[in-house]
Design a protein around this motif. Structure first.
Motif, PDB file in Angstrom:
ATOM      1  N   ARG A 627       0.818  -1.217   0.000  1.00  0.00           N
ATOM      2  CA  ARG A 627       0.000   0.000   0.000  1.00  0.00           C
ATOM      3  C   ARG A 627       0.845   1.257   0.000  1.00  0.00           C
ATOM      4  N   HIS A 698      -4.983  -0.470   7.680  1.00  0.00           N
ATOM      5  CA  HIS A 698      -5.818  -0.698   6.505  1.00  0.00           C
ATOM      6  C   HIS A 698      -5.928  -2.203   6.374  1.00  0.00           C
ATOM      7  N   ASP A 699      -7.104  -2.753   6.580  1.00  0.00           N
ATOM      8  CA  ASP A 699      -7.281  -4.208   6.684  1.00  0.00           C
ATOM      9  C   ASP A 699      -6.360  -4.745   7.775  1.00  0.00           C
ATOM     10  N   VAL A 708      -3.418   6.098   0.697  1.00  0.00           N
ATOM     11  CA  VAL A 708      -3.376   4.665   0.441  1.00  0.00           C
ATOM     12  C   VAL A 708      -4.360   4.287  -0.665  1.00  0.00           C
ATOM     13  N   GLU A 709      -5.495   4.946  -0.667  1.00  0.00           N
ATOM     14  CA  GLU A 709      -6.517   4.565  -1.648  1.00  0.00           C
ATOM     15  C   GLU A 709      -6.063   4.885  -3.079  1.00  0.00           C
TER      16      GLU A 709
END
Lengths: 718, 327, 318
Positions: A627, A698-699, A708-709
């Motif tokens: 990520r 994130h997860d 991150v997205e």
């Protein structure tokens, strides 16, 4: 990346021309004072055509560097060189030093491994590049040469070349020095560039940059390139042909695809199977290639690889095989012109391998994993090691008597992680990222400047001397360089027993324990009175591991434990470490820069950048879905020993070098090199510029990135 | 860079100062200036002796640190090093003798360094060849010979030469022939001939040390990667060795220069005595034998200043040769 | 690079790991196992050099001569032969006599004994001081290091010969033993610096770090890891220290600051011989020759040692 191989026509056409370089039956022998001479190269023959990219692969001592130095006429005068080297119609071995000097640097140039020692420390980089121009062009003025040097520095991607040309080599980083070496080598538009392990001393991200520059240099000058390396991954994506050397001989030579897809020589098969592949790592055990090459002073009469070859037959011990073509259709046909397009191998059983009668798993079978009764992993057991907010800053001072602080090196700047019993944490990052300082802080067991180190739940800062000594039993270290880690003056029995002497173990018990440990790491207990220099690199590393296990530690810190070993040895050591972990329920803190090995051995991975952890999570998840842009860049820079994958991979190249840890960067400290940052719209960039991102979940993975997205746009996955 | 050298200078300055002070204290404790007055016949009164000693500032009844302080104050305020037991100003005596010593020392060490560095480079390039072996054994022979023996052997050799020639080809006692008159040129030539033997001796000592050290540094440089790079660029072997090798191999020599200078000072002092020069060597010898504390202190100050300047010079050379220390 | 390294790597021992060999073929395992220790390797290289043997045999003969020579000679150092005063070498007086008829051969032997004893004590003693100071300073670092380095630099400011001359009134009335100690006391500084820098680099070597992380105390680390690894340097220094100490003694004695009557050393003999060196050269040349041969022999051993210890020596390195 230029895709030379799939576009076959130009190469095929070139191959019909007379070769640019033709090496025939080249041998190099070094006479020794009062001993048998060293046969470093023994009758090798190969050709290089115009514009071709040849990779010469071999382990240390295979003769790959010596043979290239022989081309350049740069061997020590004591070396005895026979055979012939034809370059552009001239026989290089018949030329004297002055005549060779006219060819060196103009038609054939060379790039060396260690760019710091390869540049003269007292002259500026610009002057040294200009020197290469002036030596071969008497008409060139000094000023014009200097201007051209600046231009060359610009071509190889050095920022602010006018200023940099006036700098001295010590003011350059490793990557920039190697760029300067490349600039020097292309200064006179050479026909052939020999690069001798040009990236071995560099970080993986810098390695990717340098290989890119080398490709650029090649396409710019149209020169042929001979790249000498021990790393199959490096040649996989770049070379047209590959020549494999072993014990001073060429043992296999073919196109990159042929050698990778259908190797005919068991040594090549072993090498290919033993190298961990970042894509498949962690799913199966590595295939070890045990043993070491024979001594070049006392070569066996048969095949030099026979001692290590699992399929050796009696013929292998009697006669040394010659290079032959073993195409599946017509096995054993002698090659008409040496080094032509044929795929040749030197093995008595190559025909069986080529025809498919002997498959690669037949030659080097994959060992079965060690069966250990499954331990219950209790989720809420106490971690062996917990590091919270660890900080280590060094004051940067200037001056001796009246020293003053001019800055702070933020070597470790708030690092937190923990290791569960029986688990392995991989700590990765470029050199200078703070990995080493982090483990030193843990091993010193002193009170940290800030933060906390808990070992077995005990805060090291709160312990007294006796308790600390007791705690030292539980934490041991295995170092990178097994030669440096063992005192050359002590027999290995004493070395392994040293931690026991500290804790007052009786001599008889120590001896018994040493024998037990030697057995555990796969060495003969009889060898305990031998000295380190009698062992090979892999064996020395086993001694280092035995010493670390002497006190029955719970945590072993592994500081790049295989990076100083030859590729073929690495797999055996990694397998041993995996077995020991299972057998003894050890926890590892595994520091490495080789991502494939980390993926192979680690359960959790922490990626460090400039004293911080930027990504932290389960190894499978981090590698499958990196990520953080930095993790993505690291993964994409690591070469994969598979030409097809290498050619089709999407790469994220990092710009420039690791910034100095003294620099105070506002916002995200990765911003200056971040490939994602450059793609972001201004409003998103503002966040990176103003706010330092913290690790956020994130997860299952913690990542320190604001966007991150968006990181998927870089499109990197293994 | 200037700041760097200045800092090193300050460092050496304090070291020299402290060393000189220690030497003053040690010689004050070791020497007994009063003794020779007690031996006189008729023995002077205690009062007279005390007056003499106080006048010189060397009365052992005064605490030694007090005397040291007075000595230092006297230097700073009056620029005076006190008087010797013969009543003559130490400063004047040193000034009249320093030229003799410095001439020998500077000429000898300069030629010695040039000869030694040349031989060292030559020996390294021709490692294990006959010429290299000859230089090596020659320098070991010089190391094994005390300085004064070299001097005396040269004198014996010169006497034999003069005898063979049947005339005074080489004169070697003192700095010049007493009573010689003639043109400026004749006098200079005479001094030059007198200087010949001690200079040869000093050059031999210096060259032996420099050549060994330069040879080993040069050998390291020979196997350095950058020599190979220079050759890969198209320099011939010899040109690469000179342009890249020697240039780099000179860097550690600048440090060695500072180390070896002390040896050369001792050597030149010994040679002065052997060749009956009226220089600092004779001055120091007399000072010790006459228990002249001020003269001993003056001599150490002189040597310390020489060392101070040579060390600073070596730092300047180092910074000039090596860009890595400049900033 | 490491052409040397790369070729040296080939000289290592064969892999002792048992490789699975199907077909059960016995595999030749390369050359026989090498000598057990580095010490033995150095010894072998040392004994291969002719310089070492020339030096060792010469110094052996000199030692025997100095010890046993007087037993086989009719004259002693002090007795005067009134019939043979100021004579050159004869069959009766091998090295001749001085102006008062004392036998120079007998005197040379006595002087040689004294000089050898002083050298053999002061040289190793200086090395011992250097080893202790250098390794402690290099290992401990920090304030201790700075103070010790400062002291070394202070002692180095003035040439040790001049320091010894200044100190000479102190040991004027004392025996030669004190002179020996003083010589040792001013001959360790440069070696201490070398040991210190070696220690500093050893300190960062992984095997020393490993010992530290195991909790091995400093004293043991110095004794077990540091000193053995600089031992070869120390041995060389001790050898050359013998030369330096004898040189210092003869020079001091020559100028009247060292050995004094009734003791005799080569330095005092040379001092006596100088005044007549031009007219009766044997008074100077014989003791000087003995001195030079002795020191030259020891230097040869030191040089051969240095060569044997240096792994790259003997390799043509251009």
């Amino acid at each position: 990346m230029t895709n030379l191989l799939t576009n076959e026509n130009p190469i095929a056409n070139r191959r019909t021309d007379p070769p640019l370089l033709e090496v025939r039956d080249l041998s190099v022998t070094f006479p020794q004072r009062g001993g048998p001479s060293v046969q470093a190269v023994r009758g090798i023959s190969y050709q290089v055509h115009k514009g071709e990219f040849l990779g010469i692969v071999g382990e240390s001592g295979s003769g790959k560097s010596v043979s290239s130095l022989a081309l350049m006429g740069l061997l020590p005068s004591s070396a005895e060189v026979t055979g012939s080297i034809l370059f552009g119609g001239r026989s290089l071995l018949e030329l004297n030093d002055r005549q060779l000097s006219g060819i060196r640097g103009r038609e054939i140039t060379m790039i060396f491994q260690d760019p710091l020692s390869a540049l003269t420390p007292v002259y500026t980089v610009g002057d040294q590049i200009a020197e290469a121009l002036l030596l071969h062009d008497a008409a060139l003025s000094k000023r014009a040469a200097a201007a051209r040097a600046v231009e060359l520095l610009k071509i190889v991607g050095i920022p602010a070349p006018e200023r940099r040309a006036r700098a001295f080599p010590h003011e350059f980083s490793g990557g920039m020095r190697q760029r300067a070496m490349i600039a020097m080598s292309i200064a006179n538009d050479p026909l052939l560039i020999i690069a001798d392990e040009p990236t071995t001393a560099l970080d993986v991200t810098i390695q990717a940059q340098i290989l890119e520059v080398l490709e650029q240099a090649k396409s710019l000058t149209g020169a042929a390139v001979v790249l000498i390396t021990h790393d199959l991954g490096v040649v996989a994506g770049h070379a047209d042909r590959i020549a494999v050397m072993y014990a001073g001989k060429l043992v296999e030579n073919g196109t990159t695809d042929e050698v990778f897809a259908a190797p005919h020589m068991p040594y090549t098969i072993g090498l290919l199977r033993s190298v961990p592949n970042m894509q498949t790592a962690g799913t199966q055990r590595l295939v070890p290639l045990e043993g070491r090459p024979p001594s070049l002073t006392a070569l066996p009469s048969g095949c030099p690889f026979a001692a290590r070859c699992p399929i050796a037959v009696s013929a292998c011990l009697e006669t040394e095989p010659v290079l032959l073509e073993h195409a599946p259709a017509a096995p054993g046909v002698p090659v008409a012109g040496l080094g032509e397009t044929a795929h040749v191998a030197a093995c008595h059983r190559a025909a069986e391998i080529a025809s498919g009668a002997l498959t690669r798993p037949d030659v080097f079978p994959r060992p079965e994993p060690l069966v250990v009764e499954h331990r219950e992993r209790n989720a809420d057991t106490e971690p062996v090691l917990t590091v919270t907010g660890l900080v280590r800053h060094f004051p940067l001072t200037k001056g001796g008597v009246f020293s003053r602080q001019i800055g702070t090196v933020r070597a470790v700047d708030g690092v937190s992680f923990s290791i569960q019993p029986g688990q392995t944490l991989g700590l990765v990052g470029e050199s200078g990222c703070g990995k080493s300082t982090t483990i030193l802080e843990i091993l010193e067991m002193a009170k940290p400047q800030a933060g906390q180190i808990l070992i077995d739940g005990q805060d090291v800062a709160s312990l007294n001397r006796a308790d600390l000594l007791r705690l030292r039993k539980d934490v041991q270290i295995v170092f990178q360089d097994p030669m440096a880690a063992l005192d050359p003056r002590l027999p290995i029995g004493d070395i392994i027993a040293e931690p026991l002497t500290v804790h007052g173990v009786k001599p008889a018990d120590r001896r018994a324990r040493v024998a037990e440990l030697l057995d555990l790491v796969g060495l003969d207990p009889e060898m305990s009175d031998r000295y380190p220099h009698e062992f090979s690199g892999g064996q020395r590393q086993r001694v280092g591991i035995a010493r670390a296990l002497a006190t029955n530690p719970r945590l072993v810190v592994l500081d790049e434990p295989v990076s100083a070993l030859d590729v073929s040895i690495q797999a055996g050591v990694i397998n041993l470490l995996e077995d020991l972990k299972e057998q003894l329920n050890l926890s590892y803190l595994f520091v490495a820069h080789d991502l494939a090995i980390v993926r192979q051995i680690a359960d959790t991975v922490a990626v460090m950048y400039l004293g911080r952890i930027v990504e932290y999570g389960p190894v499978a998840e981090v590698f499958a879905h990196p990520r953080h842009p930095y993790t993505q860049a690291l993964i994409s820079a690591a070469p994969i020993p598979d030409p097809e994958i290498e050619r089709s991979r999407k790469r994220v190249l990092l710009e420039g070098d690791l910034p100095s840890p003294t620099e105070q960067i506002d916002g995200c400290n990765f911003r200056s090199r971040c490939p994602l940052y450059t793609l972001l719209p201004p409003q998103k960039r503002a966040l990176c510029e103003s706010i330092d991102p913290l690790l956020a979940l994130h997860d299952t993975v913690e990542t320190a990135c604001h966007h991150v997205e968006d990181s998927a746009v870089l499109g990197v996955a293994v | 860079m200037v700041f760097y050298i200045f800092r090193r200078f300050v460092n050496y300055f304090f070291l020299s100062l402290i060393a000189t002070c220690l030497a003053y204290v040690v010689s004050s404790l070791a020497l007994d200036p009063a003794a020779k007055y007690y031996g006189r016949n008729p023995q002077p009164t205690q009062q007279t002796i005390d007056n003499i000693l106080n006048g010189l500032g060397v009365n052992p009844d005064v605490p030694v640190l007090q005397r040291l302080w007075d000595w230092l104050v006297n230097i700073v305020v009056h620029g005076s090093l006190g008087n010797g037991v013969n009543g003559v100003s130490i400063g004047d005596q040193i000034i009249s003798r320093a030229g003799v010593s410095l001439r020998l020392l500077l000429i000898g060490s300069l030629i010695g360094a040039i000869v030694g560095v040349t031989l060292g480079v030559w020996g390294a390039v021709r490692q294990y060849k006959l010429s290299d072996q000859a230089v090596t054994y020659g320098s070991y022979l010089i190391f094994a010979t005390p300085t004064f023996v070299i001097g005396v052997l040269l004198m014996i050799g010169a006497t034999a030469l003069n005898g063979a020639a049947g005339m005074q080809l080489i004169t070697f006692t003192g700095e010049y022939s007493a009573g010689l008159t003639g043109s400026w040129w004749d006098l200079a030539l005479d001094r030059g001939i007198h200087l010949l033997l001690p200079t040869i001796a000093l050059v031999l000592i210096g060259a032996a040390g420099y050549s060994r050290y330069q040879r080993s540094v040069m050998l390291d440089v020979l196997s350095a990667d950058f020599i190979r790079t220079a050759r890969a660029k198209g320099r011939s072997r010899n040109s690469a060795l000179v342009r890249h090798g020697v240039r780099v191999a000179l860097i550690p020599m600048s440090t060695f220069f500072a180390y070896s200078f002390g040896t050369l000072i001792s050597g030149s002092i010994m040679l002065e005595i052997v060749f009956s020069f009226h220089g600092m060597g004779e001055f120091a010898l007399n000072a010790i034998s006459q228990s002249d504390i001020n003269a001993v202190a003056g001599t150490t100050l002189f040597v310390a200043i020489l060392i101070l300047f040579s060390s600073t010079l070596s730092e300047v050379l180092y910074a000039a040769l090596d860009p890595r220390v400049r900033n | 690079m490491s052409l040397v390294e790369e070729t040296n790597a080939e000289l290592g021992a064969p892999d002792v790991l048992v490789t699975p060999t199907p077909l059960g073929v016995g595999v030749p395992s390369g050359p026989p196992a090498r000598s057990r220790s580095r010490g033995r390797l150095i010894w072998r290289r040392l004994t291969q050099t002719s310089r070492f043997w020339v030096g060792a045999i010469a110094i052996g003969l000199i030692l025997i001569w100095a010890l046993l020579g007087p037993l086989f000679y009719p004259f002693d150092a002090l007795t005067r032969d009134p019939l043979n005063m100021g004579l050159g070498p004869t069959q009766l007086h091998w090295f001749g006599t001085n102006s008062i008829g004392q036998d120079l051969y007998a005197q040379t032997l006595v002087g040689l004994q004294k000089s050898l004893v002083i050298g053999l004590i002061a040289g190793p003693l200086g090395t011992l001081i250097a080893a202790v100071v250098g390794s402690v300073a290099g290992y401990m670092g920090g304030v201790v290091d700075r103070v010790l380095v400062w002291c070394i630099n202070l002692l180095l400011v003035l040439p040790s010969f001049i320091l010894l001359v200044i100190l000479s009134p102190l040991f004027k009335g004392l025996s030669w033993v004190f002179l020996t100690i003083f010589i040792a006391g001013f001959s360790w500084m440069i070696m201490a610096q070398v040991v210190r820098s070696q220690t500093k680099s050893l300190r960062d070597r992984d095997f020393v770090k490993a010992a530290r992380y195991m909790g091995v105390p400093m004293r043991k680390i110095l004794g077990r890891h540091i000193i053995p690894n600089v031992a070869s340097l120390l041995i060389i220094d001790a050898t050359l220290g013998v030369v330096a100490a004898i040189l210092a003694e003869t020079s001091l004695s020559y100028f009247g600051f060292g050995i004094r009557a009734p003791d005799v050393s080569l330095g005092t003999l040379l001092a006596e011989g100088t005044s007549a060196a031009v007219t009766r050269p044997w008074l100077f040349v014989f003791p000087a020759g003995v001195l030079i041969v002795t020191l030259f022999a020891v230097s040869l051993i030191g040089d051969a040692l240095r060569d044997a210890v240096d792994p790259t020596s003997g390799v043509n390195r251009d």
